[in-house]
Every structure is written in C-alpha cells, then in structure tokens.
Motif scaffolding. Structure first.
Motif, PDB file in Angstrom:
ATOM      1  N   GLN A  44      29.965  16.888  27.000  1.00 18.57           N
ATOM      2  CA  GLN A  44      28.692  17.357  27.529  1.00 18.57           C
ATOM      3  C   GLN A  44      28.265  16.542  28.743  1.00 18.57           C
ATOM      4  N   GLN A  45      28.454  15.223  28.685  1.00 23.25           N
ATOM      5  CA  GLN A  45      28.013  14.379  29.785  1.00 23.25           C
ATOM      6  C   GLN A  45      28.777  14.711  31.067  1.00 23.25           C
ATOM      7  N   SER A  46      30.083  14.888  30.952  1.00 25.16           N
ATOM      8  CA  SER A  46      30.885  15.234  32.122  1.00 25.16           C
ATOM      9  C   SER A  46      30.429  16.551  32.719  1.00 25.16           C
ATOM     10  N   ALA A  47      30.143  17.509  31.851  1.00 24.79           N
ATOM     11  CA  ALA A  47      29.691  18.811  32.323  1.00 24.79           C
ATOM     12  C   ALA A  47      28.318  18.721  32.974  1.00 24.79           C
ATOM     13  N   CYS A  48      27.453  17.872  32.402  1.00 26.76           N
ATOM     14  CA  CYS A  48      26.102  17.700  32.937  1.00 26.76           C
ATOM     15  C   CYS A  48      26.156  17.130  34.351  1.00 26.76           C
ATOM     16  N   VAL A  49      26.949  16.083  34.548  1.00 28.67           N
ATOM     17  CA  VAL A  49      27.052  15.465  35.867  1.00 28.67           C
ATOM     18  C   VAL A  49      27.658  16.427  36.875  1.00 28.67           C
ATOM     19  N   ALA A  50      28.748  17.100  36.476  1.00 25.94           N
ATOM     20  CA  ALA A  50      29.429  18.005  37.397  1.00 25.94           C
ATOM     21  C   ALA A  50      28.542  19.168  37.807  1.00 25.94           C
ATOM     22  N   ALA A  51      27.873  19.774  36.833  1.00 20.49           N
ATOM     23  CA  ALA A  51      27.046  20.942  37.124  1.00 20.49           C
ATOM     24  C   ALA A  51      25.880  20.594  38.021  1.00 20.49           C
ATOM     25  N   ASN A  52      25.250  19.452  37.767  1.00 12.59           N
ATOM     26  CA  ASN A  52      24.064  19.107  38.539  1.00 12.59           C
ATOM     27  C   ASN A  52      24.387  18.495  39.890  1.00 12.59           C
ATOM     28  N   THR A  53      25.556  17.885  40.012  1.00 11.82           N
ATOM     29  CA  THR A  53      25.984  17.408  41.316  1.00 11.82           C
ATOM     30  C   THR A  53      26.261  18.604  42.226  1.00 11.82           C
ATOM     31  N   ALA A  54      26.892  19.635  41.645  1.00  9.46           N
ATOM     32  CA  ALA A  54      27.180  20.836  42.425  1.00  9.46           C
ATOM     33  C   ALA A  54      25.896  21.571  42.805  1.00  9.46           C
ATOM     34  N   ALA A  55      24.881  21.438  41.957  1.00  5.82           N
ATOM     35  CA  ALA A  55      23.645  22.188  42.189  1.00  5.82           C
ATOM     36  C   ALA A  55      22.593  21.412  42.960  1.00  5.82           C
ATOM     37  N   LYS A  56      22.867  20.161  43.309  1.00  3.81           N
ATOM     38  CA  LYS A  56      21.807  19.331  43.869  1.00  3.81           C
ATOM     39  C   LYS A  56      21.296  19.855  45.207  1.00  3.81           C
ATOM     40  N   THR A  57      22.138  20.577  45.971  1.00  3.24           N
ATOM     41  CA  THR A  57      21.649  21.119  47.233  1.00  3.24           C
ATOM     42  C   THR A  57      20.693  22.287  47.012  1.00  3.24           C
ATOM     43  N   LYS A  58      20.612  22.745  45.753  1.00  4.37           N
ATOM     44  CA  LYS A  58      19.669  23.815  45.438  1.00  4.37           C
ATOM     45  C   LYS A  58      18.321  23.254  44.991  1.00  4.37           C
ATOM     46  N   ARG A  59      18.168  21.938  45.138  1.00  8.27           N
ATOM     47  CA  ARG A  59      16.890  21.327  44.812  1.00  8.27           C
ATOM     48  C   ARG A  59      15.790  22.006  45.614  1.00  8.27           C
ATOM     49  N   ALA A  60      14.646  22.184  44.981  1.00  7.90           N
ATOM     50  CA  ALA A  60      13.566  22.934  45.619  1.00  7.90           C
ATOM     51  C   ALA A  60      12.984  22.151  46.789  1.00  7.90           C
ATOM     52  N   VAL A  61      13.407  22.506  48.007  1.00  9.32           N
ATOM     53  CA  VAL A  61      12.898  21.853  49.203  1.00  9.32           C
ATOM     54  C   VAL A  61      12.428  22.897  50.189  1.00  9.32           C
ATOM     55  N   ASP A  62      11.588  22.476  51.114  1.00  4.75           N
ATOM     56  CA  ASP A  62      11.048  23.385  52.117  1.00  4.75           C
ATOM     57  C   ASP A  62      11.131  22.693  53.466  1.00  4.75           C
ATOM     58  N   PHE A  63      12.146  23.073  54.254  1.00  2.63           N
ATOM     59  CA  PHE A  63      12.306  22.509  55.581  1.00  2.63           C
ATOM     60  C   PHE A  63      11.552  23.313  56.641  1.00  2.63           C
ATOM     61  N   GLY A  64      10.615  24.126  56.186  1.00  2.00           N
ATOM     62  CA  GLY A  64       9.828  24.920  57.119  1.00  2.00           C
ATOM     63  C   GLY A  64      10.691  25.938  57.847  1.00  2.00           C
ATOM     64  N   THR A  65      10.548  26.008  59.157  1.00  2.05           N
ATOM     65  CA  THR A  65      11.309  26.982  59.952  1.00  2.05           C
ATOM     66  C   THR A  65      12.671  26.454  60.386  1.00  2.05           C
ATOM     67  N   CYS A  66      13.006  25.240  59.967  1.00  2.00           N
ATOM     68  CA  CYS A  66      14.253  24.615  60.404  1.00  2.00           C
ATOM     69  C   CYS A  66      15.318  24.657  59.321  1.00  2.00           C
TER      70      CYS A  66
END
Length: 438
Positions: A294-316
C-alpha cells in the motif's frame, strides 16, 4: 485480575502510540492528568487527522474558560471532550487500531473538571458521529447528587462499548474517579491528584481510584456481546499535504517540508504506520506485507498526481524553470522559464533572476491566486538557498507542484496551460489530499 488488565492495556497502548508527545502544561487544575494513559492514546489517534485543530485532549477535561484556549474550531465547549473523543475514535477505527478506539472511549468517560466540590459538569447535548462515543457521557464529581449510581451506569455502558470493539470490558473500571470530597472544601480540589508526567496516571499509580462496579457486574453487563472485527481501510487515508509558510511551504500534520515529494512520503509513511498497527493487532488480514504494498502504491500514485494539485496561475501557464546548456548562446548551463509565452525572460546563471521574474509576473499580469504567489515567493527563497544547478530548479518546481520540464522546444502556450489546469482542477486552494491507495 483488574490490575493485570491495566498493565496489559498500557503495554498494548504504548506500542501502538509510539513515543509520547510533550504534555500541555499551559494550565494546571486538579486531576486533568489523573488518567494520562487515556490522554496519550487519544493524542496519538487525534494527530492522525485533526480537522478542527484541537490543540490537545487535555483541554476537553478543563472548565470552559480554560478549555477555550485549546478548542480549535470547536465552539460548543461543553462538547469539546466528546468532539475530541469522537475524532480520535474515527481515526483509530479507520486504522483498525483497537487500543486507540478503547482509549477514545475511556477518555470520553472520565470526569471533567468543575470549579467546586460536588458540582456536576454540564453534559454535551450534541450527538457524536460514532454511536460508540454517543452512548457515553463523562463521570461526575463523586460528591455530586446521585454520583454513585450515575457513575456506575457510565462504567457499565462503557464496558459494553469496550466489549463490542474487542477490548477488555474490565478496563471500564479504570475510567472511574476519586473518593467524594468535602463539600465545604474552599480550594475545590477534593480528593484528587494531578501529576503531569505520571504514567499511567496518578489516580492509578497512587491507588486513588474508586471502583464504580464489581468485576461480576461488568461481566454480567457484557454477557452475550460479540465483538465486531474492525477491518479498517488498511490504516485509513493518508493525511493531506497542506500549504505552509516561509521557506518550507508544505506541511503534514504540522511537520513542514521544502519539497512536495518529501511531504508526500511523510503522509504515506503515517498511513503505513497506522496500517502496520492495525495488522499487528490482528484487526486486518494480510499482515504487514499488505501495508508495504500500500505504501509503495500511495507514494507512486500521489507523486504522479502532484502536478494536479489545485493551483491557479491566473492567465499564465506553468511556471516551470529549466536548467539547460546552450541557452542564449551560453557555453554553460543556465536557468530559464519553460513557458516563454507567459514568462518571456532570457536565461540567467542565478535562479533568483528567473524565479523573481516569474513571481512578479504571477502577481501582476497573470493575476494568479494570492496563495500561489505566496508559494512562489517561498519557492524562490528555497531555490536561491540551494546549489545553483538542477537541484535549485527542482526545488522551485516541486514547491509549486509543477513538472521538471521537457526543454524549451516543448514550451506550451498560455491558453493550453490554462485549459490543462481547468481540466485537472476547479479549486484555487493549495491543499492536496493524498489518495487512499488500497
């Protein structure tokens, strides 16, 4: 027999809890530390997920005036003890942690301080989320009206709840209180003790506990109860990675990190430890090996998803910084913004130039979210403090949750970046919830 149960529970509870946190000593009133073993277990469970930011379980045992200092987002102070126990039970149940669940039940039942000998504490009128907690109320001052019968009823109800989760029902006797005090005692102390560093608690170690019922009465009360086997969810969900301040912009349960990858690892480690406790207690099938997977899967899945973190770069677009050779005719590696449409600045040997420009652009022309601008400032400071090579770019990119980049030739337009961001998130918060990977 009863005291053997105490020692067994203490050993199991401490193994599950790990090292004890420093105790809260902001206020000393009689008997708040009388049952330290239960506070320790609740403290450990509560720290797994504490959305209302309750500072410590000790505050739930104080009068309202003192309790307010550590109540976090809890507004009904008469219910702080119940809310603390309820959240701790929820966390322990998710982890399949029977000692943790038992600790929450026992904590809910111990006496709450009042300002006068013989004065009963106010009961919480709200309903707890967990029916096991909802079934309980706190012991009352032994000198108050009908205290003996009230406290006996609480102990018997507690014994039933303990038996139902597979814990020793005789432990209910350890939630009891002291001998009745003198109603004319002007100090309001009564027959109490309050030793902060006493384990498992001075009421137990000093033999001051008055039993509410006999062992035979406890056995009779729990007759016919079949324990529920809690399977949990492999240790429960990993705690979220949240935004922080300064040069360490990510936090997990109050611990801060410069790199989002380290924060993810810490979050998944917490989940793994809870899973291991559940497996070792026999509450989960599959053993500890299941937790490793489970731990390996948790790290792998969330590392792959980290760029989907909720951010708002405005118009850029993405503020990714590259570190490459051959930029602007240089004969050495230098830093440059990957997206030259949004951040059209030439290369530089020091990341401070590029990072500072990106942060300024996010703040003015990009109209990015304020928390993103703050994160950019933190990312810039952390990158400047790092060796001026790929490591600095990695630190900056990780803090902002963006990719490492694939070269200037792969530059995306602002419109494409905005479209990508819109597809991955609709929020502007910088809180990332770690995915449960079972």
């Amino acid at each position: 027999m009863k005291y053997q149960a105490i020692l067994a529970f203490t050993a199991i509870g401490m193994a599950a809890a790990g090292p004890l946190p420093q105790r809260v000593k902001a206020r000393e009133v009689p008997q708040e530390h009388s049952h330290n073993i239960f506070l320790d277990l609740v403290r450990t469970s509560l720290n797994l997920n504490n959305p209302k930011k309750i500072q410590d379980p000790v505050f739930g045992l104080l009068g309202n005036a003192a309790a307010a200092a550590g109540a976090g987002a809890v507004t009904n102070l008469d219910c702080l003890q119940q809310e603390t126990a309820d959240q701790a039970f929820t966390n322990a149940k998710a982890a399949g942690d029977i000692p943790g669940m038992a600790g929450a039940l026992l904590y809910r039942a111990i006496e709450r301080n009042t300002g006068k000998v013989g004065l009963a504490s106010v009961l919480c009128t709200e309903t707890a989320v967990n029916p096991e907690i909802a079934a309980l109320s706190q012991h009352q001052d032994p000198a108050s009206t009908n205290a003996a019968s009230i406290n006996k009823g609480i102990a018997l109800t507690l014994a039933k709840q303990l038996a139902a989760i597979g814990a020793d029902p005789l432990l209910a006797l350890e939630s009891g209180t002291f001998a009745p005090g003198d109603l004319n005692d002007a100090t309001a102390k009564g027959n109490t003790c309050d030793t902060a560093d006493d384990e498992p608690g001075c009421i137990l170690s000093q033999n001051l506990l008055v039993l509410d019922a006999s062992e035979a009465e406890i056995s009779s009360a729990v007759a016919g109860i079949t324990p529920t086997k809690f399977t949990g969810t492999l240790g429960g969900p990993a705690p979220p990675v949240e935004s922080s301040t300064g040069s360490r912009p990510f936090s997990v349960n109050g611990n801060t990190f410069v790199n989002i990858g380290a924060a993810i690892q810490r979050s998944c480690d917490i989940q793994h430890n809870a899973c291991a406790n559940a497996a070792n207690s026999g509450a989960l099938a599959g053993g500890v090996g299941q937790c490793e997977t489970q731990q390996s899967a948790c790290v792998a899945a969330n590392t792959a998803a980290k760029t989907k973190r909720a951010v708002d770069f405005g118009t850029c677009g993405s503020p990714t910084i590259l570190f490459e050779a051959g930029l602007d005719g240089r004969n050495t590696e230098a830093f440059i913004a990957e997206d030259q449409t949004s951040y059209n600045h030439g290369s530089a040997l020091n990341i401070a130039v590029i990072a500072g420009f990106i942060c300024q652009r996010l703040d003015d022309s990009c109209k990015a979210a304020a928390d993103v601008v703050a994160s950019c400032t933190s990312a810039s400071a952390a990158a400047v403090a790092t060796t001026q090579n790929q490591a600095a770019a990695d630190v900056f990119n990780s803090i902002l949750g963006v990719g490492s980049g694939a070269g200037v030739a792969a530059t995306t337009t602002a419109a494409a970046a905005v479209a990508t961001a819109a597809a991955s998130t609709t929020a502007s918060s910088v809180v990332m919830t770690i995915t449960q990977c079972a």
